[in-house]
Enzyme design. Structure first.
Site, PDB file in Angstrom:
ATOM      1  N   ASP A   1      -7.789  -6.085   1.736  1.00 23.92           N
ATOM      2  CA  ASP A   1      -7.101  -4.854   2.115  1.00 23.92           C
ATOM      3  C   ASP A   1      -7.703  -4.330   3.408  1.00 23.92           C
ATOM      4  O   ASP A   1      -8.912  -4.103   3.497  1.00 23.92           O
ATOM      5  CB  ASP A   1      -7.262  -3.814   1.000  1.00 23.92           C
ATOM      6  CG  ASP A   1      -6.564  -2.498   1.320  1.00 23.92           C
ATOM      7  OD1 ASP A   1      -5.732  -2.469   2.245  1.00 23.92           O
ATOM      8  OD2 ASP A   1      -6.858  -1.505   0.634  1.00 23.92           O
ATOM      9  N   GLY A   2      -6.825  -4.145   4.417  1.00 23.95           N
ATOM     10  CA  GLY A   2      -7.267  -3.552   5.668  1.00 23.95           C
ATOM     11  C   GLY A   2      -6.733  -4.305   6.868  1.00 23.95           C
ATOM     12  O   GLY A   2      -7.276  -5.333   7.240  1.00 23.95           O
TER      13      GLY A   2
ATOM     14  N   SER B   1       0.482  -2.149   9.289  1.00 24.18           N
ATOM     15  CA  SER B   1       0.487  -3.207  10.309  1.00 24.18           C
ATOM     16  C   SER B   1       1.390  -4.376   9.944  1.00 24.18           C
ATOM     17  O   SER B   1       1.605  -5.255  10.761  1.00 24.18           O
ATOM     18  CB  SER B   1      -0.943  -3.726  10.540  1.00 24.18           C
ATOM     19  OG  SER B   1      -1.408  -4.454   9.414  1.00 24.18           O
TER      20      SER B   1
ATOM     21  N   SER C   1       0.845  -1.191   0.000  1.00 23.12           N
ATOM     22  CA  SER C   1       0.000   0.000   0.000  1.00 23.12           C
ATOM     23  C   SER C   1       0.883   1.245   0.000  1.00 23.12           C
ATOM     24  O   SER C   1       1.491   1.596   1.016  1.00 23.12           O
ATOM     25  CB  SER C   1      -0.919   0.000   1.221  1.00 23.12           C
ATOM     26  OG  SER C   1      -1.707   1.167   1.246  1.00 23.12           O
TER      27      SER C   1
ATOM     28  N   GLY D   1      -4.652   1.727   9.523  1.00 32.62           N
ATOM     29  CA  GLY D   1      -4.584   1.499  10.956  1.00 32.62           C
ATOM     30  C   GLY D   1      -5.893   1.140  11.625  1.00 32.62           C
ATOM     31  O   GLY D   1      -5.985   1.166  12.862  1.00 32.62           O
TER      32      GLY D   1
ATOM     33  N   GLY E   1       0.168  -2.925   4.591  1.00 33.43           N
ATOM     34  CA  GLY E   1       0.376  -1.512   4.909  1.00 33.43           C
ATOM     35  C   GLY E   1       1.142  -1.343   6.199  1.00 33.43           C
ATOM     36  O   GLY E   1       2.139  -2.030   6.445  1.00 33.43           O
TER      37      GLY E   1
ATOM     38  N   HIS F   1      -6.887   1.641  -6.669  1.00 32.02           N
ATOM     39  CA  HIS F   1      -8.168   1.457  -5.980  1.00 32.02           C
ATOM     40  C   HIS F   1      -8.856   2.814  -5.915  1.00 32.02           C
ATOM     41  O   HIS F   1      -8.384   3.725  -5.222  1.00 32.02           O
ATOM     42  CB  HIS F   1      -7.911   0.897  -4.576  1.00 32.02           C
ATOM     43  CG  HIS F   1      -9.108   0.930  -3.685  1.00 32.02           C
ATOM     44  ND1 HIS F   1      -8.997   1.035  -2.309  1.00 32.02           N
ATOM     45  CD2 HIS F   1     -10.443   0.868  -3.953  1.00 32.02           C
ATOM     46  CE1 HIS F   1     -10.209   1.037  -1.771  1.00 32.02           C
ATOM     47  NE2 HIS F   1     -11.091   0.947  -2.747  1.00 32.02           N
TER      48      HIS F   1
ATOM     49  N   HIS G   1      -0.238  -1.095  -4.446  1.00 37.19           N
ATOM     50  CA  HIS G   1      -1.644  -0.768  -4.256  1.00 37.19           C
ATOM     51  C   HIS G   1      -1.766   0.733  -4.022  1.00 37.19           C
ATOM     52  O   HIS G   1      -1.184   1.270  -3.067  1.00 37.19           O
ATOM     53  CB  HIS G   1      -2.207  -1.547  -3.071  1.00 37.19           C
ATOM     54  CG  HIS G   1      -3.679  -1.408  -2.901  1.00 37.19           C
ATOM     55  ND1 HIS G   1      -4.585  -2.107  -3.682  1.00 37.19           N
ATOM     56  CD2 HIS G   1      -4.414  -0.641  -2.059  1.00 37.19           C
ATOM     57  CE1 HIS G   1      -5.808  -1.784  -3.312  1.00 37.19           C
ATOM     58  NE2 HIS G   1      -5.735  -0.887  -2.335  1.00 37.19           N
TER      59      HIS G   1
ATOM     60  N   ASP H   1      -4.209   3.885  -3.448  1.00 42.42           N
ATOM     61  CA  ASP H   1      -5.538   4.354  -3.065  1.00 42.42           C
ATOM     62  C   ASP H   1      -5.758   5.773  -3.574  1.00 42.42           C
ATOM     63  O   ASP H   1      -5.047   6.708  -3.167  1.00 42.42           O
ATOM     64  CB  ASP H   1      -5.700   4.318  -1.553  1.00 42.42           C
ATOM     65  CG  ASP H   1      -5.771   2.895  -1.017  1.00 42.42           C
ATOM     66  OD1 ASP H   1      -6.715   2.184  -1.371  1.00 42.42           O
ATOM     67  OD2 ASP H   1      -4.869   2.509  -0.246  1.00 42.42           O
TER      68      ASP H   1
END
Length: 223
Positions: free
Chosen positions: A175-176, A199, A8, A145, A197, A66, A33, A35
């Site tokens: 994603d997330g 994390s 990301s 986050g 990302g 995205h 990725h 955004d």
């Protein structure tokens, strides 16, 4: 089944993006990725086409855009010249999903549909034969986050079951807050593409290199 890692780019160090891209290439990252947020569909702004074109010129890693925006066709047209591998758009904002898919394909870009954690899987079922990837958000789009929403696992299992009989099944991307712990919760329905990302990949307190981090996550996904 192959697993792919997408980094990301919004989580990278924006003041040293060239260095970040070089490290990601060394780590053999499969996709970037990206955004794109319009401040309307989500309460955040991110990534303009000219900045992303500069990124495109600086790396050989394919782009995975995205669109967290309203009016997806407007943004498809705006970003098509960047020539990403994929463009995903949100089913929640579309009156004519097939029209957006066709517009993306008209630029020789692979179309993908994104859906939020609370959105029913039924909304995308008519289009699974028309797309190359499903982006399943495990948090609400807009900010990094957030807490991984476990209710998405039910949809993920159902989608994996539905796609097993497809001759040309779209990839499943998640994603997330994707990390070793949340990937472990998907062990019975593993996606194809993991967006990493803050994390997992861009964890500034972790002294490991991006290569070591991505390899660790990839190995965990293959168990």
């Amino acid at each position: 089944m192959a697993s792919y890692i997408a980094a990301s780019i919004m989580c990278a160090d924006q003041l040293h993006i060239a260095d970040e891209l070089e490290k990601l290439e060394t780590a053999n990252i499969d996709l970037l990725h990206c955004d794109v947020m319009d401040g309307n569909y989500v309460n955040n702004l991110a990534i303009g086409p000219e900045w992303l074109m500069a990124v495109k010129k600086a790396t050989n890693i394919p782009l995975d855009i995205h669109l967290a925006t309203i009016d997806p066709i407007k943004y498809v047209d705006m970003f098509a010249h960047v020539k990403p591998e994929y463009i995903s758009f949100h089913v929640e904002v579309c009156e004519d999903v097939s029209e957006v898919i066709q517009r993306i394909r008209s630029y020789n870009i692979k179309p993908a549909i994104a859906l939020n954690p609370e959105t029913s899987l039924d909304t995308i079922l008519p289009y699974l034969n028309e797309i190359e990837m499903v982006l399943m958000m495990t948090v609400n789009p807009g900010f990094a986050g957030q807490i991984f929403q476990k209710n998405v696992l039910v949809k993920l299992r159902r989608l994996r079951e539905l796609l097993k009989d497809y001759a040309h099944a779209p990839l499943i991307e998640v994603d997330g807050n994707i990390n070793e712990t949340t990937i472990g919760q998907m062990s019975d329905c593993l996606p194809d593409v993991f967006v990493l990302g803050t994390s997992a990949l861009f964890h500034k307190k972790d002294s490991q290199t991006y290569f070591e981090r991505s390899t660790r996550i990839w190995s965990h996904a293959k168990r």
